[in-house]
Design an enzyme around this catalytic site. Sequence first.
Site, PDB file in Angstrom:
ATOM      1  N   ASP A  52       0.838  -1.203   0.000  1.00 29.07           N
ATOM      2  CA  ASP A  52       0.000   0.000   0.000  1.00 29.07           C
ATOM      3  C   ASP A  52       0.874   1.255   0.000  1.00 29.07           C
ATOM      4  O   ASP A  52       0.366   2.379  -0.071  1.00 29.07           O
ATOM      5  CB  ASP A  52      -1.006  -0.002   1.156  1.00 29.07           C
ATOM      6  CG  ASP A  52      -0.352  -0.098   2.516  1.00 29.07           C
ATOM      7  OD1 ASP A  52       0.891  -0.185   2.594  1.00 29.07           O
ATOM      8  OD2 ASP A  52      -1.093  -0.084   3.522  1.00 29.07           O
ATOM      9  N   SER A  53       2.214   1.052   0.011  1.00 28.89           N
ATOM     10  CA  SER A  53       3.131   2.175  -0.224  1.00 28.89           C
ATOM     11  C   SER A  53       2.915   2.738  -1.632  1.00 28.89           C
ATOM     12  O   SER A  53       3.412   3.825  -1.948  1.00 28.89           O
ATOM     13  CB  SER A  53       4.587   1.723  -0.052  1.00 28.89           C
ATOM     14  OG  SER A  53       4.837   0.540  -0.789  1.00 28.89           O
ATOM     15  N   ASP A  91      -1.056  -6.062  -0.220  1.00 30.94           N
ATOM     16  CA  ASP A  91      -1.498  -5.442   1.029  1.00 30.94           C
ATOM     17  C   ASP A  91      -3.005  -5.239   1.045  1.00 30.94           C
ATOM     18  O   ASP A  91      -3.578  -4.705   0.072  1.00 30.94           O
ATOM     19  CB  ASP A  91      -0.851  -4.064   1.183  1.00 30.94           C
ATOM     20  CG  ASP A  91       0.379  -4.083   2.060  1.00 30.94           C
ATOM     21  OD1 ASP A  91       0.477  -4.959   2.937  1.00 30.94           O
ATOM     22  OD2 ASP A  91       1.241  -3.208   1.865  1.00 30.94           O
ATOM     23  N   LYS A 121      -1.313  -9.435   2.715  1.00 26.59           N
ATOM     24  CA  LYS A 121      -0.593  -8.991   3.916  1.00 26.59           C
ATOM     25  C   LYS A 121      -1.481  -8.012   4.659  1.00 26.59           C
ATOM     26  O   LYS A 121      -2.188  -7.223   4.034  1.00 26.59           O
ATOM     27  CB  LYS A 121       0.736  -8.325   3.534  1.00 26.59           C
ATOM     28  CG  LYS A 121       1.464  -7.694   4.723  1.00 26.59           C
ATOM     29  CD  LYS A 121       2.910  -7.353   4.418  1.00 26.59           C
ATOM     30  CE  LYS A 121       3.151  -5.998   3.809  1.00 26.59           C
ATOM     31  NZ  LYS A 121       2.645  -4.850   4.585  1.00 26.59           N
ATOM     32  N   GLU A 123      -1.632  -5.522   8.521  1.00 29.47           N
ATOM     33  CA  GLU A 123      -0.858  -4.989   9.639  1.00 29.47           C
ATOM     34  C   GLU A 123      -1.540  -5.281  10.974  1.00 29.47           C
ATOM     35  O   GLU A 123      -2.753  -5.159  11.088  1.00 29.47           O
ATOM     36  CB  GLU A 123      -0.703  -3.465   9.483  1.00 29.47           C
ATOM     37  CG  GLU A 123       0.055  -3.066   8.226  1.00 29.47           C
ATOM     38  CD  GLU A 123       0.225  -1.547   8.074  1.00 29.47           C
ATOM     39  OE1 GLU A 123      -0.199  -0.790   8.981  1.00 29.47           O
ATOM     40  OE2 GLU A 123       0.770  -1.136   7.043  1.00 29.47           O
ATOM     41  N   GLU A 190       8.995  -4.209  10.658  1.00 26.28           N
ATOM     42  CA  GLU A 190       9.415  -2.913  10.113  1.00 26.28           C
ATOM     43  C   GLU A 190       9.952  -2.018  11.208  1.00 26.28           C
ATOM     44  O   GLU A 190       9.300  -1.768  12.224  1.00 26.28           O
ATOM     45  CB  GLU A 190       8.225  -2.242   9.392  1.00 26.28           C
ATOM     46  CG  GLU A 190       8.611  -0.887   8.806  1.00 26.28           C
ATOM     47  CD  GLU A 190       7.654  -0.356   7.745  1.00 26.28           C
ATOM     48  OE1 GLU A 190       6.719  -1.088   7.354  1.00 26.28           O
ATOM     49  OE2 GLU A 190       7.848   0.788   7.306  1.00 26.28           O
TER      50      GLU A 190
HETATM   51  O1  KIV Z   1       3.583  -1.160   1.641  1.00 21.41           O
HETATM   52  C1  KIV Z   1       4.763  -1.515   1.710  1.00 21.41           C
HETATM   53  O2  KIV Z   1       5.601  -1.202   0.844  1.00 21.41           O
HETATM   54  C2  KIV Z   1       5.174  -2.330   2.846  1.00 21.41           C
HETATM   55  C3  KIV Z   1       6.637  -2.641   2.976  1.00 21.41           C
HETATM   56  C4  KIV Z   1       7.396  -1.457   3.381  1.00 21.41           C
HETATM   57  C5  KIV Z   1       6.873  -3.787   3.874  1.00 21.41           C
HETATM   58  O3  KIV Z   1       4.371  -2.720   3.620  1.00 21.41           O
END
Ligand code: KIV
Length: 272
Positions: A52-53, A91, A121, A123, A190
Amino acid sequence: MSTATGETKRVTTHSIQAMKNRGEKIAMLTAYDYSTACILDEAGVDILLVGDSASNVMAGHETTLPITLDQMIYHAQSVVRAVKRSMVVVDLPFGSYQSNSEIALSSAIRIMKESGAHAVKLEGGEEVEESIRRILRAGIPVMGHLGLTPQSIYKFGTYSVRAKEDAEAQKLRDDAILLDNLGCFSLVLEKIPATLAKEVSESIDIPTIGIGAGKHCDGQVLVTQDMLGITKAFKPRFLRRYLELFDMIGDATRQYIADVKSTNFPNDQEQY
Ligand code: KIV
């Protein structure tokens, strides 16, 4: 990497676990688009994370919070189309799994069905236990994410190192064991102290994948645009830059502009 029939052997949750068991480090990078994913997959990266980055890197938002489930699915579809070998993990974006486990499951199913990705994934630890249980019961592999969890940035207030205090470190240890016991296939750690990441990596069976969590994790992940030097201003201590693409692309662009303005481009061979 290739089988006797010439087919590429895909990375799976089993091969990721086998890598930890034999002490081989896992290489993960983020990918959000087809062209980049083609390059990273062919280079041999084990896991591509549609993170989600993308909210920051691709869309220019300040945080990961605004990106939607539909937008994550769009990015994931582009990455899945590119890969032959890498495992694709996507994510679950903010708001798509925290409110209740039924919504979490339906978000995870949409990602798997509409993108063809291999895992999701999310959190958090015990706060999202019910959601993880339900997604796993549906047969969807889950990667956990502890430590600095950017979807909680407004709770933390800063992007600084997490779990330096005893209470937070203990909660992280407990959450890591919980995620392992629930059946997650791996865990991102992280921005936590390297000693804590080492302890956690040794105390659980599943592989840990670190970002700013030191060398003892079972694997490492970086945001591809950071690693390639496209995001020029972002320079945390944990980041190793393998290229300075911001400057290189800038130089190439300036050369192109100059060639167009001077009528050097196109030349006789570059026209019909
Ligand atoms: O969204 C992302 O890029 C991440 C990584 C930094 C692990 O969750």
